[in-house]
Design an enzyme around this catalytic site. Structure first.
Site, PDB file in Angstrom:
ATOM      1  N   HIS A 132       3.164   3.392   6.303  1.00 14.45           N
ATOM      2  CA  HIS A 132       2.488   2.800   7.459  1.00 14.45           C
ATOM      3  C   HIS A 132       3.466   1.974   8.259  1.00 14.45           C
ATOM      4  CE1 HIS A 132       1.983   0.215   3.911  1.00 14.45           C
ATOM      5  NE2 HIS A 132       2.092  -0.824   4.726  1.00 14.45           N
TER       6      HIS A 132
ATOM      7  N   VAL B  43       0.862  -1.194   0.000  1.00 15.89           N
ATOM      8  CA  VAL B  43       0.000   0.000   0.000  1.00 15.89           C
ATOM      9  C   VAL B  43       0.899   1.244   0.000  1.00 15.89           C
ATOM     10  CG1 VAL B  43      -1.763   1.294   1.233  1.00 15.89           C
ATOM     11  CG2 VAL B  43      -1.854  -1.214   1.204  1.00 15.89           C
TER      12      VAL B  43
ATOM     13  N   HIS C 139       3.619  -1.165  10.759  1.00 21.42           N
ATOM     14  CA  HIS C 139       2.923  -2.307  11.356  1.00 21.42           C
ATOM     15  C   HIS C 139       3.406  -2.421  12.812  1.00 21.42           C
ATOM     16  CE1 HIS C 139       1.819  -4.308   7.403  1.00 21.42           C
ATOM     17  NE2 HIS C 139       2.832  -3.556   6.997  1.00 21.42           N
TER      18      HIS C 139
HETATM   19  P1  5GP Z   1       2.392  -3.556   3.317  1.00 21.33           P
HETATM   20  O1  5GP Z   1       2.597  -4.888   2.641  1.00 21.33           O
HETATM   21  O2  5GP Z   1       2.107  -2.455   2.323  1.00 21.33           O
HETATM   22  O3  5GP Z   1       3.472  -3.211   4.296  1.00 21.33           O
HETATM   23  O4  5GP Z   1       1.119  -3.751   4.226  1.00 21.33           O
HETATM   24  C1  5GP Z   1      -0.161  -3.355   3.859  1.00 21.33           C
HETATM   25  C2  5GP Z   1      -1.099  -3.855   4.929  1.00 21.33           C
HETATM   26  O5  5GP Z   1      -2.339  -3.203   4.779  1.00 21.33           O
HETATM   27  C3  5GP Z   1      -1.377  -5.367   4.842  1.00 21.33           C
HETATM   28  O6  5GP Z   1      -1.010  -5.981   6.068  1.00 21.33           O
HETATM   29  C4  5GP Z   1      -2.890  -5.440   4.588  1.00 21.33           C
HETATM   30  O7  5GP Z   1      -3.500  -6.513   5.261  1.00 21.33           O
HETATM   31  C5  5GP Z   1      -3.372  -4.089   5.074  1.00 21.33           C
HETATM   32  N1  5GP Z   1      -4.540  -3.591   4.381  1.00 21.33           N
HETATM   33  C6  5GP Z   1      -4.698  -3.477   3.032  1.00 21.33           C
HETATM   34  N2  5GP Z   1      -5.878  -2.940   2.743  1.00 21.33           N
HETATM   35  C7  5GP Z   1      -6.499  -2.703   3.935  1.00 21.33           C
HETATM   36  C8  5GP Z   1      -7.777  -2.158   4.281  1.00 21.33           C
HETATM   37  O8  5GP Z   1      -8.595  -1.763   3.448  1.00 21.33           O
HETATM   38  N3  5GP Z   1      -8.055  -2.066   5.615  1.00 21.33           N
HETATM   39  C9  5GP Z   1      -7.187  -2.481   6.583  1.00 21.33           C
HETATM   40  N4  5GP Z   1      -7.561  -2.353   7.847  1.00 21.33           N
HETATM   41  N5  5GP Z   1      -5.978  -3.005   6.281  1.00 21.33           N
HETATM   42  C10 5GP Z   1      -5.642  -3.110   4.976  1.00 21.33           C
END
Ligand code: 5GP
Ligand code: ZN
Length: 116
Positions: free
Chosen positions: A99, A95, A101
């Site tokens: 962010h 995304v 985690h």
């Molecule tokens: P990344 O891989 O970009 O570090 O993590 C993106 C995170 O966003 C993933 O853990 C995924 O589950 C979470 N995520 C993606 N779309 C949504 C959403 O619409 N709502 C929520 N609450 N989490 C999301």
């Protein structure tokens, strides 16, 4: 920013399980939790990734880390937690809105990275 799902979550256009909000950051439960506690802490203002920050973003970056412990304790991980900020293609970022985690629970979250 248009078409950014996390900007839409901040604006309430896309629903989320919000756990915290202040003037700079917004925090909500990850939709696909990887551990019993899995919170995403994001800047309210759109920043694409950690590779896109500048000096004026330092307050929000500090705030993201500063609230991580509070949220981990409140959400059920009082014995510690891990903060992960995936960045760009190599970092596995899916995304494109910065962010952090915050993951934890009652058991250790495991090795930092799996061996390749
Ligand atoms: P990344 O891989 O970009 O570090 O993590 C993106 C995170 O966003 C993933 O853990 C995924 O589950 C979470 N995520 C993606 N779309 C949504 C959403 O619409 N709502 C929520 N609450 N989490 C999301
Ligand atoms: Zn955004």
């Amino acid at each position: 920013m248009e078409n950014c799902i996390f900007c839409k979550i901040v604006q309430g256009i896309i629903p989320s399980q919000k756990v915290y909000e202040d003037d700079l950051v917004f925090a909500f439960k990850d939709i696909h939790p990887q551990r019993p506690v899995h919170i995403l802490v994001i800047p309210k203002r759109h920043i694409t990734s950690l590779a896109h920050v500048s000096v004026e973003d330092e307050p929000v970056l500090g705030r993201i880390l500063a609230v991580a412990n509070q949220l981990a304790v409140e959400q059920g991980s009082p014995g510690g937690f891990r903060v992960i900020i995936n960045t760009g293609t190599i970092g596995g970022q899916e995304v494109p809105h910065l962010h952090a985690h915050v993951v934890g629970g009652s058991e250790p979250v495991g090795p930092m990275l799996k061996r390749q």
